[in-house]
Design a protein around this motif. Structure first.
Motif, PDB file in Angstrom:
ATOM      1  N   LYS A  75       0.827  -1.202   0.000  1.00 65.19           N
ATOM      2  CA  LYS A  75       0.000   0.000   0.000  1.00 65.19           C
ATOM      3  C   LYS A  75       0.862   1.254   0.000  1.00 65.19           C
ATOM      4  O   LYS A  75       0.594   2.219  -0.726  1.00 65.19           O
ATOM      5  CB  LYS A  75      -0.912  -0.017   1.232  1.00 65.19           C
ATOM      6  N   PHE A  76       1.927   1.255   0.804  1.00 69.59           N
ATOM      7  CA  PHE A  76       2.791   2.427   0.923  1.00 69.59           C
ATOM      8  C   PHE A  76       3.641   2.635  -0.328  1.00 69.59           C
ATOM      9  O   PHE A  76       3.798   3.762  -0.806  1.00 69.59           O
ATOM     10  CB  PHE A  76       3.700   2.266   2.150  1.00 69.59           C
ATOM     11  N   LEU A  77       4.177   1.550  -0.879  1.00 70.28           N
ATOM     12  CA  LEU A  77       5.160   1.655  -1.954  1.00 70.28           C
ATOM     13  C   LEU A  77       4.507   1.766  -3.329  1.00 70.28           C
ATOM     14  O   LEU A  77       4.976   2.511  -4.193  1.00 70.28           O
ATOM     15  CB  LEU A  77       6.090   0.437  -1.925  1.00 70.28           C
ATOM     16  N   LYS A  78       3.408   1.037  -3.548  1.00 73.90           N
ATOM     17  CA  LYS A  78       2.809   0.985  -4.882  1.00 73.90           C
ATOM     18  C   LYS A  78       1.351   1.424  -4.913  1.00 73.90           C
ATOM     19  O   LYS A  78       0.740   1.435  -5.977  1.00 73.90           O
ATOM     20  CB  LYS A  78       2.910  -0.442  -5.439  1.00 73.90           C
ATOM     21  N   GLY A  79       0.784   1.721  -3.751  1.00 73.76           N
ATOM     22  CA  GLY A  79      -0.612   2.109  -3.714  1.00 73.76           C
ATOM     23  C   GLY A  79      -1.558   0.944  -3.917  1.00 73.76           C
ATOM     24  O   GLY A  79      -2.724   1.133  -4.277  1.00 73.76           O
ATOM     25  N   THR A  80      -1.077  -0.273  -3.665  1.00 71.39           N
ATOM     26  CA  THR A  80      -1.900  -1.466  -3.847  1.00 71.39           C
ATOM     27  C   THR A  80      -2.996  -1.505  -2.791  1.00 71.39           C
ATOM     28  O   THR A  80      -2.742  -1.275  -1.608  1.00 71.39           O
ATOM     29  CB  THR A  80      -1.057  -2.741  -3.748  1.00 71.39           C
ATOM     30  N   THR A  81      -4.210  -1.795  -3.213  1.00 75.51           N
ATOM     31  CA  THR A  81      -5.327  -1.924  -2.278  1.00 75.51           C
ATOM     32  C   THR A  81      -5.732  -3.392  -2.171  1.00 75.51           C
ATOM     33  O   THR A  81      -5.782  -4.110  -3.171  1.00 75.51           O
ATOM     34  CB  THR A  81      -6.530  -1.098  -2.748  1.00 75.51           C
ATOM     35  N   TYR A  82      -6.002  -3.819  -0.962  1.00 76.70           N
ATOM     36  CA  TYR A  82      -6.413  -5.197  -0.711  1.00 76.70           C
ATOM     37  C   TYR A  82      -7.825  -5.189  -0.135  1.00 76.70           C
ATOM     38  O   TYR A  82      -8.163  -4.331   0.691  1.00 76.70           O
ATOM     39  CB  TYR A  82      -5.453  -5.872   0.279  1.00 76.70           C
ATOM     40  N   PRO A  83      -8.652  -6.122  -0.549  1.00 80.41           N
ATOM     41  CA  PRO A  83     -10.027  -6.170  -0.023  1.00 80.41           C
ATOM     42  C   PRO A  83     -10.046  -6.488   1.459  1.00 80.41           C
ATOM     43  O   PRO A  83      -9.080  -7.040   2.014  1.00 80.41           O
ATOM     44  CB  PRO A  83     -10.682  -7.282  -0.848  1.00 80.41           C
ATOM     45  N   TYR A  84     -11.168  -6.158   2.090  1.00 78.42           N
ATOM     46  CA  TYR A  84     -11.322  -6.376   3.533  1.00 78.42           C
ATOM     47  C   TYR A  84     -11.130  -7.841   3.906  1.00 78.42           C
ATOM     48  O   TYR A  84     -10.508  -8.150   4.919  1.00 78.42           O
ATOM     49  CB  TYR A  84     -12.705  -5.886   3.961  1.00 78.42           C
ATOM     50  N   THR A  85     -11.648  -8.735   3.064  1.00 84.06           N
ATOM     51  CA  THR A  85     -11.525 -10.170   3.363  1.00 84.06           C
ATOM     52  C   THR A  85     -10.068 -10.603   3.417  1.00 84.06           C
ATOM     53  O   THR A  85      -9.704 -11.464   4.232  1.00 84.06           O
ATOM     54  CB  THR A  85     -12.265 -10.996   2.300  1.00 84.06           C
ATOM     55  N   GLN A  86      -9.229 -10.021   2.570  1.00 88.14           N
ATOM     56  CA  GLN A  86      -7.815 -10.418   2.564  1.00 88.14           C
ATOM     57  C   GLN A  86      -7.104  -9.945   3.824  1.00 88.14           C
ATOM     58  O   GLN A  86      -6.195 -10.617   4.315  1.00 88.14           O
ATOM     59  CB  GLN A  86      -7.121  -9.858   1.324  1.00 88.14           C
ATOM     60  N   HIS A  87      -7.518  -8.812   4.368  1.00 83.76           N
ATOM     61  CA  HIS A  87      -6.944  -8.342   5.642  1.00 83.76           C
ATOM     62  C   HIS A  87      -7.323  -9.300   6.778  1.00 83.76           C
ATOM     63  O   HIS A  87      -6.486  -9.618   7.631  1.00 83.76           O
ATOM     64  CB  HIS A  87      -7.442  -6.932   5.950  1.00 83.76           C
ATOM     65  N   TYR A 257      -9.875 -21.735   2.208  1.00 85.44           N
ATOM     66  CA  TYR A 257     -10.959 -20.791   1.946  1.00 85.44           C
ATOM     67  C   TYR A 257     -10.549 -19.788   0.867  1.00 85.44           C
ATOM     68  O   TYR A 257     -11.351 -19.446  -0.020  1.00 85.44           O
ATOM     69  CB  TYR A 257     -11.338 -20.055   3.232  1.00 85.44           C
ATOM     70  N   GLN A 258      -9.292 -19.319   0.918  1.00 89.13           N
ATOM     71  CA  GLN A 258      -8.791 -18.405  -0.104  1.00 89.13           C
ATOM     72  C   GLN A 258      -8.850 -19.036  -1.488  1.00 89.13           C
ATOM     73  O   GLN A 258      -9.317 -18.426  -2.453  1.00 89.13           O
ATOM     74  CB  GLN A 258      -7.336 -18.008   0.204  1.00 89.13           C
ATOM     75  N   ALA A 259      -8.328 -20.268  -1.579  1.00 83.69           N
ATOM     76  CA  ALA A 259      -8.313 -20.955  -2.871  1.00 83.69           C
ATOM     77  C   ALA A 259      -9.724 -21.156  -3.403  1.00 83.69           C
ATOM     78  O   ALA A 259      -9.990 -20.963  -4.592  1.00 83.69           O
ATOM     79  CB  ALA A 259      -7.595 -22.299  -2.731  1.00 83.69           C
ATOM     80  N   ARG A 260     -10.632 -21.537  -2.499  1.00 92.07           N
ATOM     81  CA  ARG A 260     -12.026 -21.763  -2.904  1.00 92.07           C
ATOM     82  C   ARG A 260     -12.666 -20.457  -3.354  1.00 92.07           C
ATOM     83  O   ARG A 260     -13.382 -20.420  -4.381  1.00 92.07           O
ATOM     84  CB  ARG A 260     -12.808 -22.367  -1.735  1.00 92.07           C
ATOM     85  N   ARG A 261     -12.430 -19.380  -2.616  1.00 86.60           N
ATOM     86  CA  ARG A 261     -13.026 -18.084  -2.963  1.00 86.60           C
ATOM     87  C   ARG A 261     -12.511 -17.590  -4.317  1.00 86.60           C
ATOM     88  O   ARG A 261     -13.285 -17.107  -5.157  1.00 86.60           O
ATOM     89  CB  ARG A 261     -12.698 -17.060  -1.867  1.00 86.60           C
ATOM     90  N   LYS A 262     -11.198 -17.724  -4.554  1.00 90.34           N
ATOM     91  CA  LYS A 262     -10.625 -17.262  -5.817  1.00 90.34           C
ATOM     92  C   LYS A 262     -11.087 -18.136  -6.981  1.00 90.34           C
ATOM     93  O   LYS A 262     -11.259 -17.652  -8.103  1.00 90.34           O
ATOM     94  CB  LYS A 262      -9.100 -17.263  -5.719  1.00 90.34           C
ATOM     95  N   TYR A 263     -11.290 -19.422  -6.718  1.00 93.42           N
ATOM     96  CA  TYR A 263     -11.739 -20.329  -7.773  1.00 93.42           C
ATOM     97  C   TYR A 263     -13.139 -19.944  -8.254  1.00 93.42           C
ATOM     98  O   TYR A 263     -13.389 -19.837  -9.463  1.00 93.42           O
ATOM     99  CB  TYR A 263     -11.739 -21.769  -7.260  1.00 93.42           C
TER     100      TYR A 263
END
Length: 285
Positions: A75-87, A257-263
Motif C-alpha cells: 500500500k505504501f510503496l505501490k498504492g496497492t489496495t487489498y479487499p477487507y476479506t484479505q486483511h 478458503y482463499q483458494a475456494r473463494r478465488k476459484y
C-alpha cells in the motif's frame, strides 16, 4: 559474501546466454535493483542482530505477522489496495502461525526482551517486506516480460556484494574470515554448497514474485516454515501439541478458503461457454 559472489557469476552466465549480452540488452537499468539489494542486506543483518535482545515469543509474533507487513508495504510503496476479506485472512494466518510456532518450540533459555531487539525486529520486518515489494515494482515498471529472474539476480546481487564487501572491510571482519578459512579449510566446501543452494533458491524466489506477487510468495514461505517444523517433529519423534495442531488447522483452513473463494470468483468472471439458442427470422432454432 560467497552466496552473493556465486549468484553474480551464475547470473552473468545465464543473462549472457539468454540475452546475448550482460547489460546491453537489459530493459531495467542496473541501479533500479539497488534499493532491493540494500533492504535485503539490512533485513538479514537486523534479523540476526535481534536474536540477542528479544525473547522467542516476541520473535515469533513479529515474524508471523510478515504477511500483514507485506500488504502494508504494498500500500505504501505501490498504492496497492487489498479487499477487507484479505486483511481478515492475513490476520487469521498470523494468529495461526504464531500459535503453531509458540506451541512447537520451547527454548531452554529465555532471552529478556530489550528495546534494542524490538528496533532490530522492526527494521527486519520493514526492510524484508520492502524487498519483495520493490522487486514486484521493478517487474511492473519495466514489464514482467522484459525482466526475467536471471536479470533480477544479477541486478540485486551486483549491488549487494558491494555492500557486503564494504561491511566486512570496515568492520575489520575480513581478515578474521580469511584466517578462519585457512585454519578450517573444510568449511570452504560447505560454503560452496550453501552458495549453490542459495543461488538456486533465489531463482525460485524471483520467479515466484514475478508470476504471483509478493503476498503469495510470503504465504509460500509461511507454509514452508510450518512444514519444516512438522517434518522435523516427525523425524525426531517430537509431539505435536493440540495448540500447535489448532494453529496449523487455522492456517490451512484460511488458505483453503482463499483458494475456494478465488476459484469461484474466477468462474464467475468467465463468460458462459454455452450461449442461448439463436432464433432465425422465421422463429425456428
Amino acid at each position: 559474501f560467497s552466496n552473493r559472489f556465486l549468484a553474480v557469476i551464475v547470473a552473468i552466465i545465464a543473462v549472457r546466454i539468454k540475452h546475448g549480452a550482460v547489460l546491453a540488452n537489459n530493459t531495467a537499468p542496473l541501479h533500479s535493483f539497488t534499493p532491493a539489494a540494500i533492504s535485503n542486506t539490512i533485513s538479514s543483518w537486523s534479523n540476526y542482530a535481534a536474536l540477542r535482545y528479544v525473547s522467542f515469543p516476541v520473535q515469533t509474533i513479529f515474524k508471523s505477522s510478515k504477511i500483514i507487513a507485506v500488504m502494508m508495504m504494498g500500500k505504501f510503496l505501490k498504492g496497492t489496495t487489498y479487499p477487507y476479506t484479505q486483511h481478515v485472512e492475513a490476520f487469521l494466518i498470523t494468529c495461526g502461525v504464531a500459535l503453531f510456532s509458540l506451541a512447537m518450540k520451547s527454548p531452554k533459555e529465555e532471552t529478556e526482551t530489550q528495546l534494542t531487539g524490538l528496533i532490530f525486529l522492526l527494521l527486519y520486518i520493514s526492510f524484508d517486506s520492502f524487498t519483495s515489494q520493490w522487486q514486484d515494482k521493478v517487474y511492473t515498471q519495466y514489464g514482467r516480460a522484459n525482466v526475467d529472474p536471471y536479470q533480477m539476480m544479477l541486478g540485486i546481487n551486483s549491488s549487494a556484494i558491494i555492500f557486503t564487501t564494504a561491511g566486512l572491510v570496515f568492520s575489520g571482519d575480513f581478515p578474521l574470515v580469511w584466517e578462519f578459512l585457512l585454519v578450517n579449510p573444510v568449511v570452504l566446501k560447505y560454503n560452496i554448497i550453501t552458495a549453490i543452494t542459495s543461488a538456486s533458491g533465489q531463482l525460485c524466489i524471483f520467479y515466484t514474485i514475478r508470476e504471483f506477487g509478493p503476498v503469495i510468495f510470503t504465504l509460500i514461505m509461511i507454509i514452508r516454515q510450518m512444514l519444516s517444523i512438522c517434518i522435523s517433529a516427525v523425524y525426531f519423534h517430537h509431539d505435536i501439541t493440540i495448540k500447535a495442531f489448532f494453529g496449523m488447522t487455522m492456517v490451512f483452513g484460511v488458505l483453503f478458503y482463499q483458494a475456494r473463494r478465488k476459484y469461484y470468483a474466477k468462474l464467475n468472471k468467465q463468460p458462459a461457454t454455452q450461449s442461448a439458442p439463436v432464433l432465425t427470422a422465421t422463429g425456428s432454432k
